[in-house]
Design a protein around this motif. Structure first.
Motif, short mmCIF file in Angstrom:
data_model
loop_
_atom_site.label_atom_id
_atom_site.label_comp_id
_atom_site.label_asym_id
_atom_site.label_seq_id
_atom_site.Cartn_x
_atom_site.Cartn_y
_atom_site.Cartn_z
N GLN A 1 0.86 -1.18 0.00
CA GLN A 1 0.00 0.00 0.00
C GLN A 1 0.90 1.24 0.00
O GLN A 1 2.02 1.20 0.52
CB GLN A 1 -0.89 0.01 1.25
CG GLN A 1 -1.72 -1.24 1.44
CD GLN A 1 -2.70 -1.47 0.32
OE1 GLN A 1 -3.42 -0.55 -0.07
NE2 GLN A 1 -2.74 -2.68 -0.20
N ASP A 2 0.40 2.30 -0.57
CA ASP A 2 1.16 3.55 -0.59
C ASP A 2 1.53 3.94 0.84
O ASP A 2 0.71 3.84 1.75
CB ASP A 2 0.32 4.64 -1.26
CG ASP A 2 1.17 5.79 -1.75
OD1 ASP A 2 2.21 5.53 -2.39
OD2 ASP A 2 0.80 6.94 -1.48
N GLN A 3 2.78 4.32 1.03
CA GLN A 3 3.34 4.77 2.31
C GLN A 3 3.61 3.64 3.30
O GLN A 3 3.83 3.90 4.49
CB GLN A 3 2.48 5.86 2.95
CG GLN A 3 2.25 7.07 2.07
CD GLN A 3 3.54 7.73 1.60
OE1 GLN A 3 4.45 7.92 2.40
NE2 GLN A 3 3.63 8.04 0.32
N ASP A 4 3.61 2.38 2.85
CA ASP A 4 3.98 1.28 3.74
C ASP A 4 5.43 1.45 4.20
O ASP A 4 6.27 2.01 3.49
CB ASP A 4 3.87 -0.08 3.01
CG ASP A 4 2.49 -0.68 3.09
OD1 ASP A 4 1.66 -0.22 3.89
OD2 ASP A 4 2.24 -1.65 2.34
N ASN A 5 5.69 0.94 5.40
CA ASN A 5 7.04 0.93 5.96
C ASN A 5 7.47 -0.55 6.07
O ASN A 5 6.85 -1.31 6.81
CB ASN A 5 7.05 1.60 7.33
CG ASN A 5 8.45 1.77 7.87
OD1 ASN A 5 9.35 2.19 7.16
ND2 ASN A 5 8.63 1.43 9.13
N ILE A 6 8.48 -0.93 5.29
CA ILE A 6 8.96 -2.31 5.27
C ILE A 6 10.36 -2.32 5.87
O ILE A 6 11.26 -1.61 5.41
CB ILE A 6 9.00 -2.88 3.83
CG1 ILE A 6 7.72 -2.57 3.06
CG2 ILE A 6 9.33 -4.37 3.86
CD1 ILE A 6 6.46 -3.19 3.61
N VAL A 7 10.56 -3.14 6.92
CA VAL A 7 11.84 -3.21 7.61
C VAL A 7 12.42 -4.61 7.47
O VAL A 7 11.69 -5.61 7.67
CB VAL A 7 11.66 -2.87 9.12
CG1 VAL A 7 12.99 -2.93 9.85
CG2 VAL A 7 11.02 -1.50 9.28
N PHE A 8 13.70 -4.67 7.14
CA PHE A 8 14.44 -5.93 7.03
C PHE A 8 15.56 -5.88 8.06
O PHE A 8 16.44 -5.01 7.99
CB PHE A 8 15.03 -6.10 5.63
CG PHE A 8 14.01 -6.11 4.53
CD1 PHE A 8 13.43 -7.30 4.11
CD2 PHE A 8 13.62 -4.94 3.91
CE1 PHE A 8 12.49 -7.31 3.09
CE2 PHE A 8 12.69 -4.93 2.87
CZ PHE A 8 12.12 -6.12 2.48
N ILE A 9 15.53 -6.80 9.02
CA ILE A 9 16.54 -6.82 10.08
C ILE A 9 17.24 -8.18 10.05
O ILE A 9 16.60 -9.22 10.18
CB ILE A 9 15.91 -6.60 11.46
CG1 ILE A 9 15.17 -5.27 11.51
CG2 ILE A 9 16.98 -6.67 12.56
CD1 ILE A 9 14.34 -5.06 12.76
N SER A 10 18.56 -8.13 9.92
CA SER A 10 19.32 -9.38 9.96
C SER A 10 19.49 -9.80 11.41
O SER A 10 19.88 -8.98 12.26
CB SER A 10 20.70 -9.17 9.31
OG SER A 10 21.46 -10.34 9.46
N THR A 11 19.22 -11.05 11.68
CA THR A 11 19.45 -11.59 13.02
C THR A 11 20.68 -12.49 13.02
O THR A 11 20.98 -13.15 14.00
CB THR A 11 18.22 -12.41 13.51
OG1 THR A 11 18.03 -13.51 12.62
CG2 THR A 11 16.98 -11.55 13.57
N LEU A 12 21.40 -12.50 11.89
CA LEU A 12 22.62 -13.30 11.75
C LEU A 12 23.83 -12.43 12.08
O LEU A 12 24.04 -11.40 11.45
CB LEU A 12 22.74 -13.85 10.32
CG LEU A 12 21.52 -14.62 9.81
CD1 LEU A 12 21.69 -14.93 8.34
CD2 LEU A 12 21.34 -15.89 10.61
N HIS A 13 24.59 -12.85 13.06
CA HIS A 13 25.76 -12.07 13.45
C HIS A 13 26.96 -12.99 13.53
O HIS A 13 26.88 -14.11 14.04
CB HIS A 13 25.53 -11.42 14.82
CG HIS A 13 24.34 -10.52 14.85
ND1 HIS A 13 24.33 -9.28 14.29
CD2 HIS A 13 23.10 -10.71 15.36
CE1 HIS A 13 23.14 -8.71 14.46
NE2 HIS A 13 22.37 -9.58 15.08
N GLY A 14 28.06 -12.51 12.99
CA GLY A 14 29.31 -13.27 13.06
C GLY A 14 29.90 -13.21 14.46
O GLY A 14 29.52 -12.40 15.28
N GLY A 15 30.84 -14.09 14.71
CA GLY A 15 31.40 -14.09 16.07
C GLY A 15 32.89 -14.13 16.07
O GLY A 15 33.61 -14.02 15.16
#
Length: 125
Positions: free
Chosen positions: A111-125
């Motif tokens: 829909q117009d003005q949607d907010n889509i967030v992509f968050i990586s939960t993969l972290h190197g160590g």
């Protein structure tokens, strides 16, 4: 003077091979994209993107958005962001602050003005 609509009507009646969808297009969709948790590194470190997706015959959905992101924004290592036609496991997707699983995942129609967030939960160590 013939307007664009009048011209479409003229062609539809004089050229029956013109598909009916030629006169109906989904409107452009403006969306706000955010990348975090390290995912922004795949996009030259840019966390926020305000984009307008162009008109097309069908409404935009998340599956089509992912293809657009790959072609237009993703700068490196696509295998760390997408897998097949979806996001890679370990990428959390929020649509207007709600888990995308509650919204229909890939089938969610933007829909117009949607907010889509992509968050990586993969972290190197």
């Amino acid at each position: 003077m013939v307007t664009a609509h009048g011209l479409n009507t003229y062609f539809r009646f004089t050229h029956p091979s013109l598909p009916a969808c030629a006169e109906k297009m989904a409107a452009p969709v403006a969306v706000h994209l955010e990348f975090g948790g390290g995912a922004e590194l795949l996009f030259d470190g840019v966390k926020e993107h305000h984009v307008t997706l162009p008109s097309q015959p069908e409404p935009w959905d998340i599956k089509q958005l992912l293809v657009w992101i790959q072609r237009n924004l993703l700068k490196e290592r696509p295998e760390l962001f997408v897998q097949g036609d979806s996001v890679r496991p370990g990428i959390l997707v929020l649509i207007n602050d709600a888990d995308w699983e509650l919204k229909g995942e890939l089938d969610y129609q933007l829909q117009d003005q949607d907010n889509i967030v992509f968050i990586s939960t993969l972290h190197g160590g």
